[in-house]
Design a protein around this motif. Structure first.
Motif, PDB file in Angstrom:
ATOM      1  N   ALA A  54      -3.476   0.414  -0.548  1.00 36.02           N
ATOM      2  CA  ALA A  54      -3.532   0.004  -1.955  1.00 36.02           C
ATOM      3  C   ALA A  54      -2.989   1.094  -2.867  1.00 36.02           C
ATOM      4  CB  ALA A  54      -4.974  -0.342  -2.334  1.00 36.02           C
ATOM      5  N   SER A  55      -3.361   2.337  -2.581  1.00 39.79           N
ATOM      6  CA  SER A  55      -2.874   3.456  -3.385  1.00 39.79           C
ATOM      7  C   SER A  55      -1.365   3.621  -3.250  1.00 39.79           C
ATOM      8  CB  SER A  55      -3.587   4.741  -2.956  1.00 39.79           C
ATOM      9  OG  SER A  55      -3.091   5.859  -3.658  1.00 39.79           O
ATOM     10  N   GLN A  56      -0.860   3.371  -2.041  1.00 37.28           N
ATOM     11  CA  GLN A  56       0.571   3.542  -1.783  1.00 37.28           C
ATOM     12  C   GLN A  56       1.416   2.514  -2.533  1.00 37.28           C
ATOM     13  OE1 GLN A  56       2.231   5.813  -0.162  1.00 37.28           O
ATOM     14  NE2 GLN A  56       4.211   4.905   0.382  1.00 37.28           N
ATOM     15  N   ILE A  57       0.930   1.262  -2.581  1.00 35.81           N
ATOM     16  CA  ILE A  57       1.753   0.209  -3.196  1.00 35.81           C
ATOM     17  C   ILE A  57       1.238  -0.188  -4.587  1.00 35.81           C
ATOM     18  CG2 ILE A  57       2.519  -0.668  -0.967  1.00 35.81           C
ATOM     19  CD1 ILE A  57       0.510  -2.862  -1.106  1.00 35.81           C
ATOM     20  N   HIS A  58       0.249   0.581  -5.081  1.00 34.36           N
ATOM     21  CA  HIS A  58      -0.211   0.460  -6.470  1.00 34.36           C
ATOM     22  C   HIS A  58      -0.802  -0.913  -6.794  1.00 34.36           C
ATOM     23  CE1 HIS A  58       1.841   4.263  -6.919  1.00 34.36           C
ATOM     24  NE2 HIS A  58       3.000   3.707  -6.586  1.00 34.36           N
ATOM     25  N   ILE A  59      -1.656  -1.393  -5.891  1.00 31.60           N
ATOM     26  CA  ILE A  59      -2.430  -2.600  -6.177  1.00 31.60           C
ATOM     27  C   ILE A  59      -3.869  -2.326  -5.739  1.00 31.60           C
ATOM     28  CG2 ILE A  59      -0.463  -4.161  -5.926  1.00 31.60           C
ATOM     29  CD1 ILE A  59      -1.481  -4.898  -3.155  1.00 31.60           C
ATOM     30  N   SER A  60      -4.772  -3.251  -6.010  1.00 33.65           N
ATOM     31  CA  SER A  60      -6.170  -3.043  -5.643  1.00 33.65           C
ATOM     32  C   SER A  60      -6.374  -3.255  -4.144  1.00 33.65           C
ATOM     33  CB  SER A  60      -7.071  -4.007  -6.418  1.00 33.65           C
ATOM     34  OG  SER A  60      -6.852  -5.341  -5.990  1.00 33.65           O
ATOM     35  N   ALA A  83       6.516   3.483   4.860  1.00 36.01           N
ATOM     36  CA  ALA A  83       6.655   4.850   4.361  1.00 36.01           C
ATOM     37  C   ALA A  83       5.331   5.597   4.450  1.00 36.01           C
ATOM     38  CB  ALA A  83       7.164   4.832   2.923  1.00 36.01           C
ATOM     39  N   LEU A  84       4.235   4.889   4.171  1.00 31.55           N
ATOM     40  CA  LEU A  84       2.909   5.498   4.291  1.00 31.55           C
ATOM     41  C   LEU A  84       2.661   5.972   5.720  1.00 31.55           C
ATOM     42  CD1 LEU A  84       0.059   6.099   3.118  1.00 31.55           C
ATOM     43  CD2 LEU A  84      -0.558   3.747   3.727  1.00 31.55           C
ATOM     44  N   MET A  85       3.174   5.216   6.691  1.00 33.85           N
ATOM     45  CA  MET A  85       3.003   5.570   8.103  1.00 33.85           C
ATOM     46  C   MET A  85       4.136   6.453   8.617  1.00 33.85           C
ATOM     47  SD  MET A  85       1.573   1.983   9.717  1.00 33.85           S
ATOM     48  CE  MET A  85       2.953   0.962   9.156  1.00 33.85           C
ATOM     49  N   GLU A  86       5.013   6.874   7.691  1.00 37.19           N
ATOM     50  CA  GLU A  86       6.176   7.692   8.045  1.00 37.19           C
ATOM     51  C   GLU A  86       7.047   6.967   9.074  1.00 37.19           C
ATOM     52  OE1 GLU A  86       4.808  11.551   9.203  1.00 37.19           O
ATOM     53  OE2 GLU A  86       4.160  12.081   7.175  1.00 37.19           O
TER      54      GLU A  86
END
Length: 275
Positions: A54-60, A83-86
């Motif tokens: 949620a933090s990575q894609i800016h939603i709840s 991208a979060l998981m590289e």
């Protein structure tokens, strides 16, 4: 799902024309269930939570849960999760292809076939730890001809793929599980568990601690959550150490267990409760 040959062909196109996003959309967005399960498994293996997504894609976080349950992903959000998981989309595609051709559970008859020859159990345990055929033959007294026949059985069970030159490709899915109360689990209950605990746990790399106490339902649930995180960490350590040769690794047994329990020897001292 496209064949491996198709994937290899289109991968070449990707590198040549740098147009992988279109190929990904064309071939994989229709495979929603496989896409979602692969993403979930990849996140789990890295110990990443929905809150972090949620933090990575800016939603709840609630929106992330709805997205995974509905399968409504945009390509941009898939790329952000990667991208979060590289990872890149190509890495995700490879994971999806691998999951498509892997085995997540055997039938009852297949499990019985495994325990019918203890050598089969040994081989699949070694192969899951990335032992090669030469390494197996060096350390275990199994004639090469017999070993290859056993590998052919594992190939037929879809646990491995026996490739030219007797190379071995593991086909076991990351979420592979034995049948609950099936032949393998019963074998464990009858033979492995008793042998494992028949020790002092005082040697190097050993530890045992039995704890018992009264907890709230919330605390009991929290402990289970922490144990599952430890399971993930154990899996990550296994994966990280696979690059080491077998002689630099130690076969470690780890048991995590929790249940409501009271020692039966105390039962006769308990007062009967009035109805």
């Amino acid at each position: 799902m496209p064949s491996r040959k198709q994937i290899e062909t289109f991968t070449k196109i990707v590198y040549k024309y740098a147009n992988f996003r279109i190929i990904f959309l064309y071939f994989f967005m229709s495979q929603q269930k496989l896409l979602i399960s692969t993403l979930k498994q990849a996140l789990k293996q890295q110990g990443l939570t929905y809150a972090q997504v949620a933090s990575q894609i800016h939603i709840s976080e609630a929106s992330v849960k709805r997205m995974f349950s509905s399968g409504r992903f945009t390509l941009e959000r898939i790329e952000a999760i990667c991208a979060l998981m590289e990872m890149q989309l190509l890495d995700l595609m490879r994971l999806m292809e691998r999951a498509q051709h892997s085995t997540s559970q055997l039938s009852w008859e297949q499990e019985e076939e495994l325990i019918g020859d203890i050598r089969l159990l040994l081989l699949i345990a070694l192969i899951r730890n990335h032992w090669s055929l030469p390494q197996i033959l060096h350390d275990y007294a199994i004639p090469e001809h017999d070993c290859i026949q056993l590998l052919a059985q594992l190939d037929r069970l879809r646990l491995i793929e026996l490739q030219p030159g007797n190379r071995i490709r593991l086909l076991v899915a990351p979420d592979f599980q034995w049948i609950p109360n099936g032949p393998i689990v019963r074998f464990y209950e009858e033979r492995v568990k008793a042998e494992f605990f028949d020790a002092s746990f005082s040697g190097q790399h050993s530890h045992r601690q039995f704890l018992s106490g009264e907890l709230s339902a919330g605390s009991a649930a929290l402990l289970i959550k922490k144990m599952r995180l430890l399971e993930q960490e154990f899996a990550e350590l296994l994966k990280a150490d696979l690059s080491l040769p077998p002689e630099q690794r130690i076969n470690i047994g780890l048991v995590l267990a929790q249940r409501p329990w009271q020692f039966h020897a105390f039962d006769h001292l308990r007062r009967e409760q009035e109805s």
